[in-house]
Design a protein around this motif. Structure first.
Motif, PDB file in Angstrom:
ATOM      1  N   GLY A 110      13.897 -14.863  37.185  1.00 46.86           N
ATOM      2  CA  GLY A 110      13.479 -15.573  35.975  1.00 46.86           C
ATOM      3  C   GLY A 110      12.143 -16.273  36.171  1.00 46.86           C
ATOM      4  N   GLY A 111      11.953 -16.934  37.328  1.00 45.23           N
ATOM      5  CA  GLY A 111      10.679 -17.583  37.609  1.00 45.23           C
ATOM      6  C   GLY A 111       9.540 -16.588  37.704  1.00 45.23           C
ATOM      7  N   ALA A 112       9.808 -15.431  38.317  1.00 39.76           N
ATOM      8  CA  ALA A 112       8.778 -14.401  38.438  1.00 39.76           C
ATOM      9  C   ALA A 112       8.372 -13.851  37.078  1.00 39.76           C
ATOM     10  N   VAL A 113       9.350 -13.660  36.192  1.00 39.36           N
ATOM     11  CA  VAL A 113       9.044 -13.142  34.851  1.00 39.36           C
ATOM     12  C   VAL A 113       8.176 -14.132  34.083  1.00 39.36           C
ATOM     13  N   VAL A 114       8.534 -15.418  34.157  1.00 43.03           N
ATOM     14  CA  VAL A 114       7.718 -16.437  33.489  1.00 43.03           C
ATOM     15  C   VAL A 114       6.304 -16.438  34.061  1.00 43.03           C
ATOM     16  N   GLY A 115       6.196 -16.358  35.391  1.00 40.87           N
ATOM     17  CA  GLY A 115       4.882 -16.301  36.015  1.00 40.87           C
ATOM     18  C   GLY A 115       4.105 -15.070  35.622  1.00 40.87           C
ATOM     19  N   LEU A 116       4.806 -13.944  35.484  1.00 41.64           N
ATOM     20  CA  LEU A 116       4.151 -12.703  35.069  1.00 41.64           C
ATOM     21  C   LEU A 116       3.598 -12.826  33.656  1.00 41.64           C
ATOM     22  N   VAL A 117       4.367 -13.455  32.771  1.00 40.23           N
ATOM     23  CA  VAL A 117       3.884 -13.667  31.401  1.00 40.23           C
ATOM     24  C   VAL A 117       2.678 -14.597  31.407  1.00 40.23           C
ATOM     25  N   ASN A 118       2.784 -15.690  32.155  1.00 44.99           N
ATOM     26  CA  ASN A 118       1.642 -16.607  32.271  1.00 44.99           C
ATOM     27  C   ASN A 118       0.403 -15.886  32.795  1.00 44.99           C
ATOM     28  N   GLY A 119       0.577 -15.155  33.897  1.00 47.58           N
ATOM     29  CA  GLY A 119      -0.542 -14.456  34.502  1.00 47.58           C
ATOM     30  C   GLY A 119      -1.138 -13.401  33.608  1.00 47.58           C
ATOM     31  N   SER A 120      -0.285 -12.683  32.883  1.00 42.97           N
ATOM     32  CA  SER A 120      -0.779 -11.649  31.977  1.00 42.97           C
ATOM     33  C   SER A 120      -1.572 -12.257  30.824  1.00 42.97           C
TER      34      SER A 120
END
Length: 322
Positions: A110-120
């Motif tokens: 879940g943390g990685a997905v949020v970070g991926l959205v932020n980064g994208s």
């Protein structure tokens, strides 16, 4: 006239030396001052149990601040870290029935997905980091409360052992935070990723012209920040043995930013001081503990953190005038 100019020049040099010293060592002086004050004026501060308590409580701040340091070093920021902690604790509660490792995996995912959205949003769409992560801060907190509307007990022997156990007197959560600090520090100082991160923070256009993988590095930065925040949420849940998405991680972004900035990492990017960030996290926890132990309301902690941030930014600005 020459004597006046010489005197002004000397004062400028002396002032710059003071500013440089404050940015490099001020956080350590602050920690030392708080330790001395508490040793002299706070009852039972020097007890082993108190130091253990402080170590346990500083661990989530430090872990989140490590991710924040990467984001700020890239000339960005991550305001979603506290909400990622809330999302992490909600996911842990929902998936703990499959075992603590499964719950940890889902929380990190879940943390990685949020970070991926932020980064994208930052790297691919071009949204300003403060806007992108602010949107995720609001959205993740809401999602966490939808998934788990109210406080829920988290009863698991392995998680309880992780949250309250220790090795040679050092709490597990503090050991994990220390290991993560070493890993992030080595990544920044010793790897190609670290050098690219600092180059991007120093000047993104120049990094692009140099052919650096700017988008990839930025995505990795925000994914790392999300994963670290999820780890902090998992450890906090293990320590509290309860899951409360409405409260866990509240204002953690403020504590993390304070730890990073007061530790000497400039908001303008291009530099990351992990040692200073560790000291900054300790400073924030000692400041909070000092106010509480002397019967001052916790709201004073927020005021104190705001003052510390302003002072640290001022010192960084003065140093940048060289």
């Amino acid at each position: 006239m020459a004597d006046v100019a010489l005197g002004e020049g000397k004062r400028t040099v002396d002032r710059q030396r003071v500013v440089n010293w404050l940015q490099s060592y001020g956080v350590y002086a602050g920690v030392a001052a708080l330790l001395v004050f508490n040793l002299l004026f706070t009852d039972h501060f020097a007890s082993g149990e108190n130091f253990r308590t402080q170590a346990v409580q500083v661990a989530p701040i430090l872990i989140v601040a490590l991710g924040m340091a990467l984001a700020i070093g890239s000339e960005g920021i991550d305001l979603s870290v506290g909400s990622v902690m809330a999302l992490s604790t909600a996911l842990v509660s929902l998936y703990l029935g499959y075992g603590p490792w499964a719950a940890l995996f889902v929380a990190l995912l879940g943390g990685a997905v949020v970070g991926l959205v932020n980064g994208s949003l930052v790297a691919l769409v071009g949204v300003q980091p403060i806007v992108a992560t602010l949107a995720l801060m609001v959205g993740c907190r809401g999602l966490a409360q939808v998934l788990l509307p109210q406080l829920e007990d988290v009863r698991n022997p392995q998680m309880a052992s992780l949250g309250s156990g220790s090795l040679l007197g050092v709490p597990y959560v503090a050991l994990i935070a220390g290991v993560l600090a070493v890993v992030v520090g080595l990544a920044v100082r010793r790897t190609t990723f670290g050098r690219q991160l600092l180059a991007i923070g120093d000047s993104r256009p120049a990094a692009q012209l140099a052919g650096l993988p700017v988008r990839r590095v930025l995505i990795v930065v925000y994914v790392s920040s999300g994963v670290l925040a999820a780890v902090a949420g998992f450890l906090a849940t293990a320590r509290l043995q309860a899951s409360d998405p409405s409260a866990l991680g509240n204002l953690m972004e403020l504590s993390a930013i304070t730890a990073v900035v007061v530790g000497g990492t400039p908001l303008s990017g291009g530099r990351v001081r992990i040692g200073g960030t560790v000291a900054g996290a300790v400073l924030i926890q000692l400041l909070t503990a000092t106010l509480i132990k002397h019967d001052l309301p916790t709201s004073w902690t927020q005021i104190a953190q705001a003052v510390v941030i302003v002072c640290a930014v001022y010192v960084a600005r003065e140093r940048g005038k060289r």
